[in-house]
Design an enzyme around this catalytic site. Structure first.
Site, PDB file in Angstrom:
ATOM      1  CE  LYS A  43      11.513 -17.550 -11.225  1.00  0.00           C
ATOM      2  NZ  LYS A  43      12.069 -18.785 -11.815  1.00  0.00           N
ATOM      3  CG  ASP A 103      11.915 -20.616  -8.801  1.00  0.00           C
ATOM      4  OD1 ASP A 103      12.576 -20.995  -9.776  1.00  0.00           O
ATOM      5  OD2 ASP A 103      12.458 -20.056  -7.817  1.00  0.00           O
TER       6      ASP A 103
HETATM    7  P1  NDP Z   1      12.913 -26.066  -3.582  1.00  0.00           P
HETATM    8  O1  NDP Z   1      12.077 -25.123  -2.804  1.00  0.00           O
HETATM    9  O2  NDP Z   1      12.360 -27.417  -3.819  1.00  0.00           O
HETATM   10  O3  NDP Z   1      14.370 -26.182  -2.923  1.00  0.00           O
HETATM   11  C1  NDP Z   1      15.237 -25.084  -2.745  1.00  0.00           C
HETATM   12  C2  NDP Z   1      15.564 -24.984  -1.309  1.00  0.00           C
HETATM   13  O4  NDP Z   1      16.963 -24.840  -1.106  1.00  0.00           O
HETATM   14  C3  NDP Z   1      14.957 -23.786  -0.620  1.00  0.00           C
HETATM   15  O5  NDP Z   1      13.764 -24.107  -0.005  1.00  0.00           O
HETATM   16  C4  NDP Z   1      16.002 -23.338   0.368  1.00  0.00           C
HETATM   17  O6  NDP Z   1      15.710 -23.469   1.752  1.00  0.00           O
HETATM   18  C5  NDP Z   1      17.135 -24.273   0.167  1.00  0.00           C
HETATM   19  N1  NDP Z   1      18.339 -23.491   0.339  1.00  0.00           N
HETATM   20  C6  NDP Z   1      18.474 -22.155   0.380  1.00  0.00           C
HETATM   21  N2  NDP Z   1      19.738 -21.810   0.564  1.00  0.00           N
HETATM   22  C7  NDP Z   1      20.418 -22.941   0.659  1.00  0.00           C
HETATM   23  C8  NDP Z   1      21.777 -23.221   0.846  1.00  0.00           C
HETATM   24  N3  NDP Z   1      22.679 -22.255   0.957  1.00  0.00           N
HETATM   25  N4  NDP Z   1      22.141 -24.495   0.881  1.00  0.00           N
HETATM   26  C9  NDP Z   1      21.255 -25.466   0.720  1.00  0.00           C
HETATM   27  N5  NDP Z   1      19.947 -25.255   0.559  1.00  0.00           N
HETATM   28  C10 NDP Z   1      19.530 -24.000   0.525  1.00  0.00           C
HETATM   29  O7  NDP Z   1      13.246 -25.357  -4.983  1.00  0.00           O
HETATM   30  P2  NDP Z   1      13.652 -26.032  -6.348  1.00  0.00           P
HETATM   31  O8  NDP Z   1      14.372 -27.316  -6.121  1.00  0.00           O
HETATM   32  O9  NDP Z   1      12.458 -26.001  -7.217  1.00  0.00           O
HETATM   33  O10 NDP Z   1      14.677 -24.951  -6.928  1.00  0.00           O
HETATM   34  C11 NDP Z   1      16.077 -24.981  -6.676  1.00  0.00           C
HETATM   35  C12 NDP Z   1      16.804 -24.070  -7.668  1.00  0.00           C
HETATM   36  O11 NDP Z   1      16.543 -24.493  -9.022  1.00  0.00           O
HETATM   37  C13 NDP Z   1      16.381 -22.599  -7.611  1.00  0.00           C
HETATM   38  O12 NDP Z   1      17.497 -21.784  -7.930  1.00  0.00           O
HETATM   39  C14 NDP Z   1      15.369 -22.486  -8.743  1.00  0.00           C
HETATM   40  O13 NDP Z   1      15.238 -21.164  -9.215  1.00  0.00           O
HETATM   41  C15 NDP Z   1      16.024 -23.401  -9.772  1.00  0.00           C
HETATM   42  N6  NDP Z   1      15.137 -23.891 -10.819  1.00  0.00           N
HETATM   43  C16 NDP Z   1      13.982 -24.541 -10.530  1.00  0.00           C
HETATM   44  C17 NDP Z   1      13.186 -25.017 -11.540  1.00  0.00           C
HETATM   45  C18 NDP Z   1      11.956 -25.809 -11.247  1.00  0.00           C
HETATM   46  O14 NDP Z   1      11.379 -26.312 -12.206  1.00  0.00           O
HETATM   47  N7  NDP Z   1      11.556 -25.972 -10.002  1.00  0.00           N
HETATM   48  C19 NDP Z   1      13.508 -24.796 -12.954  1.00  0.00           C
HETATM   49  C20 NDP Z   1      14.789 -24.155 -13.161  1.00  0.00           C
HETATM   50  C21 NDP Z   1      15.537 -23.700 -12.118  1.00  0.00           C
HETATM   51  P3  NDP Z   1      15.340 -22.161   2.636  1.00  0.00           P
HETATM   52  O15 NDP Z   1      13.919 -21.977   2.308  1.00  0.00           O
HETATM   53  O16 NDP Z   1      15.533 -22.553   4.058  1.00  0.00           O
HETATM   54  O17 NDP Z   1      16.210 -21.024   2.244  1.00  0.00           O
HETATM   55  O1  2IT Z   2      13.682 -20.989 -13.265  1.00  0.00           O
HETATM   56  C1  2IT Z   2      12.929 -21.643 -14.007  1.00  0.00           C
HETATM   57  O2  2IT Z   2      13.206 -21.866 -15.196  1.00  0.00           O
HETATM   58  C2  2IT Z   2      11.696 -22.182 -13.426  1.00  0.00           C
HETATM   59  N1  2IT Z   2      11.456 -21.999 -12.239  1.00  0.00           N
HETATM   60  C3  2IT Z   2      10.710 -22.914 -14.298  1.00  0.00           C
HETATM   61  C4  2IT Z   2       9.815 -21.970 -15.035  1.00  0.00           C
HETATM   62  C5  2IT Z   2       8.688 -22.599 -15.802  1.00  0.00           C
HETATM   63  O3  2IT Z   2       7.935 -21.806 -16.385  1.00  0.00           O
HETATM   64  O4  2IT Z   2       8.536 -23.816 -15.840  1.00  0.00           O
END
Ligand code: NDP
Ligand code: 2IT
Length: 448
Positions: free
Chosen positions: A125, A165
């Site tokens: 990561k 991410d």
């Molecule tokens: P995004 O940036 O698209 O969206 C996440 C957003 O949620 C942040 O920008 C943040 O805003 C906001 N946030 C923070 N705290 C809160 C809260 N308490 N309530 C509501 N919203 C909040 O990220 P992703 O959608 O890509 O990722 C979301 C989650 O999924 C993370 O935990 C990530 O690690 C996980 N994930 C993502 C993957 C991917 O492929 N993208 C794969 C696997 C897991 P702010 O910046 O204002 O804090």
């Molecule tokens: O938390 C996760 O699994 C991710 N942000 C995706 C990682 C990846 O290599 O696609």
């Protein structure tokens, strides 16, 4: 003291300033008690100690020039946690809260998650405390180029393959890939995933995490004798992952009634579907980070500064935003509200340890994030395979594989929990199933 207690004590002492990392380690190691107690090879080879120490972690300076000509300096990280079953693989998080503890907890979790996918990928990561909010495209590009000027030394198709991410999507990956290619002077598109479709990205990667989470939920529901059709879901977040989850729930006939942001949550009892789901993408890409925009546009309730947990009637809660968004008080409210008895974690480690305990004691079924959100990294690995074979699969070919991977993950973690006498404990099942493959590979490879 048992082997597990010893390792938890020493990891906690060594990493005393890293609460998120300690939280993740404690949860995993607690689940592994029955496995390591039955087989002393793991203790003899210090497998747990080695799994809790990243193979390496680099921290570096990321200087860039903002639009006013002022020099800004951020901190960048890459934790290469475990390469026993494949090259390091995991996202890059760009968020002001990023520090070593967050990167290490995510890298540690990623090792188990990647193992669950059944694909040959190790755990890693990275990220930076850079805040993309309010930055111009030029600023984001200059940051990404500076970040890559250092990161390029550590990555590559057979070494380490970062992806997106929080705060790091196709745009940022594009800037990073362009600069990586320029520095190394080769078209090594296996070194980053989540790329755009014209230059080696996989169809279906953007929605893979969200869609995969719902495929997992389908299989979980089957075991509980339920269906997605006719079920009401409360989600948090409004990012890429929330969007993908909402999209697939709607396709399968379920109803989404909440989304949230740092400013509060929206309650839309008519259901967040159709163009309303598309509007989530618009809200995210505006970088305004305001969920209230949705309530203004569609004229529904907005609850300022609150989270939906236990405040709305829903059959299933799916946190999709960030770590530790469900605290003990939220869990107590969820238990008291009484409609919902299923928590499907989508964001990485969204539930605090005390909240997990409270929900478990109240009989909640909890599906852990490292299993539920594994579809994102799984399609990233499919992207690497397509790049290596120099071909592109159709959307349907990718989706069929994703579905199959998610169904297998459910079956494997369910079976692992049963094998160790913890039927229905999907948290333990995911930790055990993820652990065994990595640990057995480490045993076979000797001490290093
Ligand atoms: P995004 O940036 O698209 O969206 C996440 C957003 O949620 C942040 O920008 C943040 O805003 C906001 N946030 C923070 N705290 C809160 C809260 N308490 N309530 C509501 N919203 C909040 O990220 P992703 O959608 O890509 O990722 C979301 C989650 O999924 C993370 O935990 C990530 O690690 C996980 N994930 C993502 C993957 C991917 O492929 N993208 C794969 C696997 C897991 P702010 O910046 O204002 O804090
Ligand atoms: O938390 C996760 O699994 C991710 N942000 C995706 C990682 C990846 O290599 O696609």
């Amino acid at each position: 003291m048992s082997y597990v207690d010893d390792v938890i004590a020493s990891v906690s002492a060594k990493n005393a300033n890293e609460p998120e990392f300690i939280q993740a380690v404690e949860e995993v190691l607690e689940s592994l008690r029955p496995v390591v107690e039955q087989d002393d090879r793991y203790e003899k080879a210090a497998i747990l100690e080695r799994m809790c120490e990243p193979e390496r972690i680099v921290s570096f300076r990321v200087p860039w020039v903002d639009d006013e000509g002022k020099v800004q300096v951020n901190r960048g990280f890459r934790a290469q946690f475990n390469s026993a079953i494949g090259p390091y693989k995991g996202g890059i998080r760009l968020h002001p809260t990023v520090n070593q503890s967050i990167i290490k907890f995510l890298g540690f979790e990623q090792t188990f998650k990647n193992s669950l996918t059944g694909l040959p990928i190790g755990g890693g990561k990275g990220g930076s405390d850079f805040n993309p909010k309010g930055k111009s495209d030029g600023e984001i590009m200059r940051f990404c180029q500076s970040f890559m000027t250092e990161l390029y030394r550590y990555i590559g198709g057979d070494t380490d393959c970062p992806a997106g991410d929080i705060g790091c999507g196709a745009k940022e990956i594009g800037y990073m890939f362009g600069f990586y290619k320029r520095i190394i002077g080769r078209y090594d598109n296996g070194a980053l995933s989540g790329k755009g479709i014209p230059y080696g990205g996989s169809l279906g990667r953007t929605e893979a995490t969200g869609h995969g989470a719902v495929y997992f939920t389908e299989k979980l529901f089957e075991s509980l004798g339920r269906t997605i059709k006719g079920t009401t879901f409360a989600l948090s977040g409004f990012g890429n992952v929330t969007w993908g989850v909402a999209d697939m729930i709607n396709k399968l006939g379920g109803k989404v009634v909440t989304v949230s942001g740092p400013d509060g949550y929206v309650y839309d009892p008519d259901g967040i579907s159709g163009e309303k789901v598309d509007y989530l993408v618009e809200m995210r890409s505006s970088l305004r980070d305001r969920c209230e925009d949705y309530a203004d546009k569609y004229g529904c309730e907005f609850h300022k500064g609150e989270k939906p947990w236990g405040r709305v009637k829903a059959d299933i809660y799916m946190p999709c935003a960030t770590q530790n968004e469900i605290a003990l008080e939220d869990a107590e409210r969820m238990v008291a509200e009484g409609t919902c008895r299923v928590l499907v974690e989508v964001a990485n480690m969204p539930t605090r340890a005390e909240a997990v305990k409270c929900l478990k004691d109240a009989g909640f079924v909890i599906a852990p994030s490292k299993a539920v959100n594994a579809g994102g990294v799984a399609v990233s690995a499919l992207e690497m395979s397509q790049n290596a074979m120099k071909l592109s699969w159709t959307e349907k070919e990718v989706d069929d594989r994703l579905k199959n991977i998610m169904y297998n993950i459910f079956n494997n973690i369910d079976a692992a929990a049963r094998e160790y006498g913890m039927e229905g404990d999907l948290i333990a099942g995911a930790n055990i199933a993820g652990f065994k493959k990595v640990a057995d590979a480490m045993l076979a490879q000797g001490i290093f």
